[in-house]
Design a protein around this motif. Structure first.
Motif, PDB file in Angstrom:
ATOM      1  N   TYR A  49       0.938  -0.992  -0.050  1.00 57.18           N
ATOM      2  CA  TYR A  49       0.089  -0.066   0.115  1.00 57.18           C
ATOM      3  C   TYR A  49       0.960   1.252  -0.076  1.00 57.18           C
ATOM      4  O   TYR A  49       0.655   2.181  -0.791  1.00 57.18           O
ATOM      5  CB  TYR A  49      -0.870  -0.068   1.003  1.00 57.18           C
ATOM      6  CG  TYR A  49      -1.738   1.394   1.148  1.00 57.18           C
ATOM      7  CD1 TYR A  49      -2.727   1.604   0.349  1.00 57.18           C
ATOM      8  CD2 TYR A  49      -1.548   2.057   2.296  1.00 57.18           C
ATOM      9  CE1 TYR A  49      -3.499   2.710   0.536  1.00 57.18           C
ATOM     10  CE2 TYR A  49      -2.457   3.280   2.516  1.00 57.18           C
ATOM     11  CZ  TYR A  49      -3.159   3.614   1.597  1.00 57.18           C
ATOM     12  OH  TYR A  49      -4.283   4.818   1.575  1.00 57.18           O
ATOM     13  N   LEU A  50       1.948   1.281   0.764  1.00 57.67           N
ATOM     14  CA  LEU A  50       2.875   2.391   1.052  1.00 57.67           C
ATOM     15  C   LEU A  50       3.484   2.454  -0.347  1.00 57.67           C
ATOM     16  O   LEU A  50       3.523   3.780  -0.844  1.00 57.67           O
ATOM     17  CB  LEU A  50       3.906   2.413   1.827  1.00 57.67           C
ATOM     18  CG  LEU A  50       3.199   2.159   3.358  1.00 57.67           C
ATOM     19  CD1 LEU A  50       4.497   1.883   4.459  1.00 57.67           C
ATOM     20  CD2 LEU A  50       2.525   3.429   3.800  1.00 57.67           C
ATOM     21  N   SER A  65       9.791   6.945  -7.825  1.00 59.11           N
ATOM     22  CA  SER A  65      10.256   5.558  -7.960  1.00 59.11           C
ATOM     23  C   SER A  65       9.941   4.554  -6.797  1.00 59.11           C
ATOM     24  O   SER A  65       9.612   5.203  -5.661  1.00 59.11           O
ATOM     25  CB  SER A  65      11.738   5.615  -8.184  1.00 59.11           C
ATOM     26  OG  SER A  65      12.027   6.294  -9.492  1.00 59.11           O
ATOM     27  N   GLU A  66       9.762   3.284  -7.278  1.00 57.48           N
ATOM     28  CA  GLU A  66       9.592   2.362  -6.212  1.00 57.48           C
ATOM     29  C   GLU A  66      10.870   2.110  -4.920  1.00 57.48           C
ATOM     30  O   GLU A  66      11.703   2.267  -5.354  1.00 57.48           O
ATOM     31  CB  GLU A  66       9.465   1.004  -6.706  1.00 57.48           C
ATOM     32  CG  GLU A  66       8.051   0.520  -7.427  1.00 57.48           C
ATOM     33  CD  GLU A  66       8.162  -0.779  -7.815  1.00 57.48           C
ATOM     34  OE1 GLU A  66       8.874  -1.455  -7.537  1.00 57.48           O
ATOM     35  OE2 GLU A  66       6.786  -1.028  -8.529  1.00 57.48           O
ATOM     36  N   ALA A  67      10.341   2.329  -3.749  1.00 62.70           N
ATOM     37  CA  ALA A  67      11.239   1.852  -2.688  1.00 62.70           C
ATOM     38  C   ALA A  67      10.619   0.714  -1.780  1.00 62.70           C
ATOM     39  O   ALA A  67      10.383   0.813  -0.460  1.00 62.70           O
ATOM     40  CB  ALA A  67      11.467   3.270  -2.008  1.00 62.70           C
ATOM     41  N   LYS A  68      10.641  -0.405  -2.431  1.00 66.68           N
ATOM     42  CA  LYS A  68       9.913  -1.433  -1.894  1.00 66.68           C
ATOM     43  C   LYS A  68      10.629  -1.801  -0.541  1.00 66.68           C
ATOM     44  O   LYS A  68       9.940  -2.244   0.412  1.00 66.68           O
ATOM     45  CB  LYS A  68       9.925  -2.369  -3.060  1.00 66.68           C
ATOM     46  CG  LYS A  68       8.794  -2.506  -3.723  1.00 66.68           C
ATOM     47  CD  LYS A  68       8.571  -3.686  -4.559  1.00 66.68           C
ATOM     48  CE  LYS A  68       7.269  -3.296  -5.569  1.00 66.68           C
ATOM     49  NZ  LYS A  68       6.851  -4.672  -6.250  1.00 66.68           N
ATOM     50  N   GLU A  69      12.069  -1.818  -0.488  1.00 72.83           N
ATOM     51  CA  GLU A  69      12.571  -2.494   0.778  1.00 72.83           C
ATOM     52  C   GLU A  69      12.449  -1.158   1.521  1.00 72.83           C
ATOM     53  O   GLU A  69      12.169  -1.828   2.941  1.00 72.83           O
ATOM     54  CB  GLU A  69      14.206  -2.491   0.186  1.00 72.83           C
ATOM     55  CG  GLU A  69      14.446  -3.679  -0.448  1.00 72.83           C
ATOM     56  CD  GLU A  69      16.065  -3.773  -0.742  1.00 72.83           C
ATOM     57  OE1 GLU A  69      16.667  -3.428   0.058  1.00 72.83           O
ATOM     58  OE2 GLU A  69      16.220  -4.499  -1.915  1.00 72.83           O
ATOM     59  N   HIS A  70      12.457   0.003   1.481  1.00 75.24           N
ATOM     60  CA  HIS A  70      12.238   0.937   2.518  1.00 75.24           C
ATOM     61  C   HIS A  70      10.741   1.089   3.039  1.00 75.24           C
ATOM     62  O   HIS A  70      10.438   0.965   4.201  1.00 75.24           O
ATOM     63  CB  HIS A  70      12.461   2.402   1.956  1.00 75.24           C
ATOM     64  CG  HIS A  70      12.052   3.369   2.605  1.00 75.24           C
ATOM     65  ND1 HIS A  70      12.877   3.737   4.023  1.00 75.24           N
ATOM     66  CD2 HIS A  70      11.093   4.307   2.767  1.00 75.24           C
ATOM     67  CE1 HIS A  70      12.155   4.802   4.491  1.00 75.24           C
ATOM     68  NE2 HIS A  70      11.191   5.301   3.863  1.00 75.24           N
ATOM     69  N   ASP A  71       9.920   0.826   1.954  1.00 76.00           N
ATOM     70  CA  ASP A  71       8.525   0.641   2.419  1.00 76.00           C
ATOM     71  C   ASP A  71       8.244  -0.650   3.356  1.00 76.00           C
ATOM     72  O   ASP A  71       7.576  -0.580   4.270  1.00 76.00           O
ATOM     73  CB  ASP A  71       7.505   0.482   1.260  1.00 76.00           C
ATOM     74  CG  ASP A  71       7.615   1.728   0.353  1.00 76.00           C
ATOM     75  OD1 ASP A  71       8.292   2.847   0.994  1.00 76.00           O
ATOM     76  OD2 ASP A  71       7.157   1.858  -0.463  1.00 76.00           O
ATOM     77  N   LEU A  72       8.801  -1.809   3.121  1.00 78.13           N
ATOM     78  CA  LEU A  72       8.693  -2.937   3.899  1.00 78.13           C
ATOM     79  C   LEU A  72       9.493  -2.851   5.357  1.00 78.13           C
ATOM     80  O   LEU A  72       8.659  -3.189   6.448  1.00 78.13           O
ATOM     81  CB  LEU A  72       9.422  -4.201   3.251  1.00 78.13           C
ATOM     82  CG  LEU A  72       9.220  -5.352   4.023  1.00 78.13           C
ATOM     83  CD1 LEU A  72       7.832  -5.866   4.178  1.00 78.13           C
ATOM     84  CD2 LEU A  72      10.030  -6.588   3.209  1.00 78.13           C
ATOM     85  N   ALA A  73      10.493  -2.235   5.425  1.00 79.61           N
ATOM     86  CA  ALA A  73      10.882  -1.963   6.704  1.00 79.61           C
ATOM     87  C   ALA A  73      10.080  -0.916   7.536  1.00 79.61           C
ATOM     88  O   ALA A  73       9.839  -1.221   8.903  1.00 79.61           O
ATOM     89  CB  ALA A  73      12.316  -0.981   6.571  1.00 79.61           C
ATOM     90  N   VAL A  74       9.478   0.113   6.856  1.00 78.83           N
ATOM     91  CA  VAL A  74       8.520   0.896   7.682  1.00 78.83           C
ATOM     92  C   VAL A  74       7.141  -0.124   8.059  1.00 78.83           C
ATOM     93  O   VAL A  74       6.815   0.186   9.139  1.00 78.83           O
ATOM     94  CB  VAL A  74       8.232   2.176   6.744  1.00 78.83           C
ATOM     95  CG1 VAL A  74       6.809   2.781   7.241  1.00 78.83           C
ATOM     96  CG2 VAL A  74       9.341   3.051   6.298  1.00 78.83           C
TER      97      VAL A  74
END
Length: 97
Positions: free
Chosen positions: A62-63, A74-83
């Motif tokens: 969702y983030l 741009s995607e920041a999937k790793e950051h979003d997952l950490a959050v």
């Protein structure tokens, strides 16, 4: 949110607000309070996902959707997952499982 939340849920709601502003912060505005409400429109959905036992991956997706589709970033999937993982850690720390 229109209704009163129990104290533990209210604490989680406030902490998610802080996490979105200070940790997620996809547009980099957390160094000043002038835009403190910038991410609050996403807060109710993230809170609901956390309360309803959404997974870190679901919250992160969702983030990512917000930042890419609505903000054009741009995607920041790793950051979003950490959050998202941090949100769920906080949920557990305030006594919600």
């Amino acid at each position: 949110m229109g209704s009163k939340l129990p104290q533990d849920q209210l604490e989680l709601y406030k902490r998610i607000d802080e996490i979105l502003f200070y940790k997620w912060d996809p547009i980099g505005i957390s160094n000043g309070d002038w835009a403190r409400d910038e991410y609050q429109s996403y807060l109710p959905r993230v809170f609901k996902m956390a309360i309803e036992n959404g997974s870190a991956k679901e919250i992160a997706n969702y983030l990512t959707k917000i930042s890419t589709e609505y903000m054009g970033l741009s995607e920041a999937k790793e950051h979003d997952l950490a959050v998202a993982k941090l949100i769920l850690e906080v949920k557990n720390s305030v006594g919600l499982s």
